[in-house]
Design a protein around this motif. Sequence first.
Motif, PDB file in Angstrom:
ATOM      1  N   TRP A 184       0.608  12.555   0.760  1.00  0.00           N
ATOM      2  CA  TRP A 184      -0.098  11.320   1.088  1.00  0.00           C
ATOM      3  C   TRP A 184      -1.579  11.527   1.353  1.00  0.00           C
ATOM      4  O   TRP A 184      -2.408  10.674   1.036  1.00  0.00           O
ATOM      5  N   SER A 185      -1.947  12.666   1.914  1.00  0.00           N
ATOM      6  CA  SER A 185      -3.355  12.901   2.231  1.00  0.00           C
ATOM      7  C   SER A 185      -4.125  13.503   1.070  1.00  0.00           C
ATOM      8  O   SER A 185      -5.358  13.555   1.100  1.00  0.00           O
ATOM      9  N   GLY A 186      -3.401  13.975   0.077  1.00  0.00           N
ATOM     10  CA  GLY A 186      -4.061  14.626  -1.048  1.00  0.00           C
ATOM     11  C   GLY A 186      -4.263  16.111  -0.871  1.00  0.00           C
ATOM     12  O   GLY A 186      -4.706  16.799  -1.791  1.00  0.00           O
ATOM     13  N   SER A 187      -3.917  16.636   0.288  1.00  0.00           N
ATOM     14  CA  SER A 187      -4.168  18.045   0.554  1.00  0.00           C
ATOM     15  C   SER A 187      -3.090  18.963  -0.007  1.00  0.00           C
ATOM     16  O   SER A 187      -3.304  20.163  -0.152  1.00  0.00           O
ATOM     17  N   SER A 188      -1.929  18.425  -0.299  1.00  0.00           N
ATOM     18  CA  SER A 188      -0.856  19.233  -0.876  1.00  0.00           C
ATOM     19  C   SER A 188      -0.500  18.716  -2.257  1.00  0.00           C
ATOM     20  O   SER A 188      -0.391  17.500  -2.465  1.00  0.00           O
ATOM     21  N   THR A 189      -0.348  19.639  -3.191  1.00  0.00           N
ATOM     22  CA  THR A 189       0.021  19.295  -4.555  1.00  0.00           C
ATOM     23  C   THR A 189       1.082  20.258  -5.063  1.00  0.00           C
ATOM     24  O   THR A 189       1.243  21.362  -4.531  1.00  0.00           O
ATOM     25  N   SER A 190       1.769  19.831  -6.096  1.00  0.00           N
ATOM     26  CA  SER A 190       2.786  20.659  -6.717  1.00  0.00           C
ATOM     27  C   SER A 190       2.775  20.373  -8.215  1.00  0.00           C
ATOM     28  O   SER A 190       2.581  19.224  -8.620  1.00  0.00           O
ATOM     29  N   THR A 201       0.833  -1.185   0.000  1.00  0.00           N
ATOM     30  CA  THR A 201       0.000   0.000   0.000  1.00  0.00           C
ATOM     31  C   THR A 201       0.879   1.250   0.000  1.00  0.00           C
ATOM     32  O   THR A 201       1.921   1.289   0.655  1.00  0.00           O
ATOM     33  N   PHE A 202       0.470   2.243  -0.748  1.00  0.00           N
ATOM     34  CA  PHE A 202       1.212   3.499  -0.821  1.00  0.00           C
ATOM     35  C   PHE A 202       0.407   4.646  -0.224  1.00  0.00           C
ATOM     36  O   PHE A 202       0.607   5.793  -0.592  1.00  0.00           O
ATOM     37  N   SER A 203      -0.490   4.333   0.684  1.00  0.00           N
ATOM     38  CA  SER A 203      -1.367   5.376   1.211  1.00  0.00           C
ATOM     39  C   SER A 203      -0.604   6.465   1.951  1.00  0.00           C
ATOM     40  O   SER A 203      -1.089   7.589   2.050  1.00  0.00           O
ATOM     41  N   THR A 204       0.572   6.169   2.475  1.00  0.00           N
ATOM     42  CA  THR A 204       1.351   7.187   3.195  1.00  0.00           C
ATOM     43  C   THR A 204       2.496   7.734   2.355  1.00  0.00           C
ATOM     44  O   THR A 204       3.326   8.486   2.858  1.00  0.00           O
ATOM     45  N   TYR A 205       2.550   7.363   1.105  1.00  0.00           N
ATOM     46  CA  TYR A 205       3.627   7.788   0.225  1.00  0.00           C
ATOM     47  C   TYR A 205       3.231   9.006  -0.597  1.00  0.00           C
ATOM     48  O   TYR A 205       2.075   9.133  -1.024  1.00  0.00           O
ATOM     49  N   THR A 206       4.189   9.861  -0.860  1.00  0.00           N
ATOM     50  CA  THR A 206       4.032  10.892  -1.869  1.00  0.00           C
ATOM     51  C   THR A 206       3.971  10.214  -3.238  1.00  0.00           C
ATOM     52  O   THR A 206       4.702   9.254  -3.490  1.00  0.00           O
ATOM     53  N   ALA A 261       5.373   7.663 -10.004  1.00  0.00           N
ATOM     54  CA  ALA A 261       6.397   7.352  -9.019  1.00  0.00           C
ATOM     55  C   ALA A 261       5.840   7.523  -7.617  1.00  0.00           C
ATOM     56  O   ALA A 261       4.870   8.247  -7.412  1.00  0.00           O
ATOM     57  N   ALA A 262       6.481   6.858  -6.668  1.00  0.00           N
ATOM     58  CA  ALA A 262       6.065   6.958  -5.273  1.00  0.00           C
ATOM     59  C   ALA A 262       7.295   7.054  -4.380  1.00  0.00           C
ATOM     60  O   ALA A 262       8.326   6.420  -4.653  1.00  0.00           O
ATOM     61  N   ASP A 263       7.182   7.845  -3.340  1.00  0.00           N
ATOM     62  CA  ASP A 263       8.304   8.040  -2.424  1.00  0.00           C
ATOM     63  C   ASP A 263       7.815   8.101  -0.988  1.00  0.00           C
ATOM     64  O   ASP A 263       6.769   8.695  -0.701  1.00  0.00           O
ATOM     65  N   ARG A 264       8.605   7.538  -0.091  1.00  0.00           N
ATOM     66  CA  ARG A 264       8.194   7.483   1.303  1.00  0.00           C
ATOM     67  C   ARG A 264       8.359   8.806   2.023  1.00  0.00           C
ATOM     68  O   ARG A 264       7.824   8.997   3.122  1.00  0.00           O
ATOM     69  N   TYR A 265       9.091   9.770   1.417  1.00  0.00           N
ATOM     70  CA  TYR A 265       9.255  11.075   2.033  1.00  0.00           C
ATOM     71  C   TYR A 265       8.183  12.050   1.542  1.00  0.00           C
ATOM     72  O   TYR A 265       7.505  11.819   0.544  1.00  0.00           O
ATOM     73  N   GLY A 266       8.067  13.146   2.256  1.00  0.00           N
ATOM     74  CA  GLY A 266       7.045  14.122   1.942  1.00  0.00           C
ATOM     75  C   GLY A 266       7.267  14.820   0.615  1.00  0.00           C
ATOM     76  O   GLY A 266       8.394  14.852   0.099  1.00  0.00           O
ATOM     77  N   LEU A 267       6.211  15.387   0.062  1.00  0.00           N
ATOM     78  CA  LEU A 267       6.274  16.085  -1.214  1.00  0.00           C
ATOM     79  C   LEU A 267       7.298  17.216  -1.152  1.00  0.00           C
ATOM     80  O   LEU A 267       7.229  18.072  -0.270  1.00  0.00           O
ATOM     81  N   GLY A 268       8.235  17.182  -2.074  1.00  0.00           N
ATOM     82  CA  GLY A 268       9.250  18.214  -2.141  1.00  0.00           C
ATOM     83  C   GLY A 268      10.442  18.012  -1.223  1.00  0.00           C
ATOM     84  O   GLY A 268      11.383  18.801  -1.235  1.00  0.00           O
ATOM     85  N   TYR A 269      10.423  16.955  -0.434  1.00  0.00           N
ATOM     86  CA  TYR A 269      11.520  16.738   0.521  1.00  0.00           C
ATOM     87  C   TYR A 269      12.817  16.401  -0.201  1.00  0.00           C
ATOM     88  O   TYR A 269      13.896  16.837   0.192  1.00  0.00           O
ATOM     89  N   ARG A 270      12.717  15.574  -1.227  1.00  0.00           N
ATOM     90  CA  ARG A 270      13.907  15.190  -1.966  1.00  0.00           C
ATOM     91  C   ARG A 270      13.517  14.888  -3.406  1.00  0.00           C
ATOM     92  O   ARG A 270      12.365  14.592  -3.682  1.00  0.00           O
ATOM     93  N   PRO A 271      14.471  14.982  -4.345  1.00  0.00           N
ATOM     94  CA  PRO A 271      14.146  14.738  -5.751  1.00  0.00           C
ATOM     95  C   PRO A 271      14.020  13.259  -6.111  1.00  0.00           C
ATOM     96  O   PRO A 271      13.437  12.920  -7.130  1.00  0.00           O
ATOM     97  N   GLN A 272      14.564  12.369  -5.264  1.00  0.00           N
ATOM     98  CA  GLN A 272      14.506  10.951  -5.611  1.00  0.00           C
ATOM     99  C   GLN A 272      13.153  10.355  -5.256  1.00  0.00           C
ATOM    100  O   GLN A 272      12.471  10.825  -4.354  1.00  0.00           O
TER     101      GLN A 272
END
Length: 121
Positions: A52-58, A27-32, A96-107
């Motif tokens: 992850w919550s859908g409230s922030s976008t870029s 599950t990727f529910s907590t992933y960016t 793509a999916a990442d375990r860190y928050g949106l914008g935290y890192r480019p990977q």
Amino acid sequence: VQLQASGGGLVQAGGSLRLSCAASGRTFSTYTKAWFRQAPGKEREFVAGIGWSGSSTSYADSVKGRFTISRDNAKNTVSLQMNSLKPEDTAVYYCAADRYGLGYRPQYDYWGQGTQVTVSS
């Protein structure tokens, strides 16, 4: 773990497409989640991302006001609604999916296989 992108195709300029990315294996529910694209001869570029919550976008400046990213954590999916498409939007689009928050890192930890979007003029 697999991300499967779909929805690409050929569309005329000014048209719309909706890309979807389904995740399996975990599950990727907590992933960016994000969409990237790569045009022939160009580097891969960030298109849109969602927390992850859908409230922030870029969004990349080139797609602001035309593309909308959304997610459904219950279905483990992320979508990209693309309107007013331009020939310069032609590219292979990757989710793509990442375990860190949106914008935290480019990977990003996980990548889908890509879906081709072609916009004719």
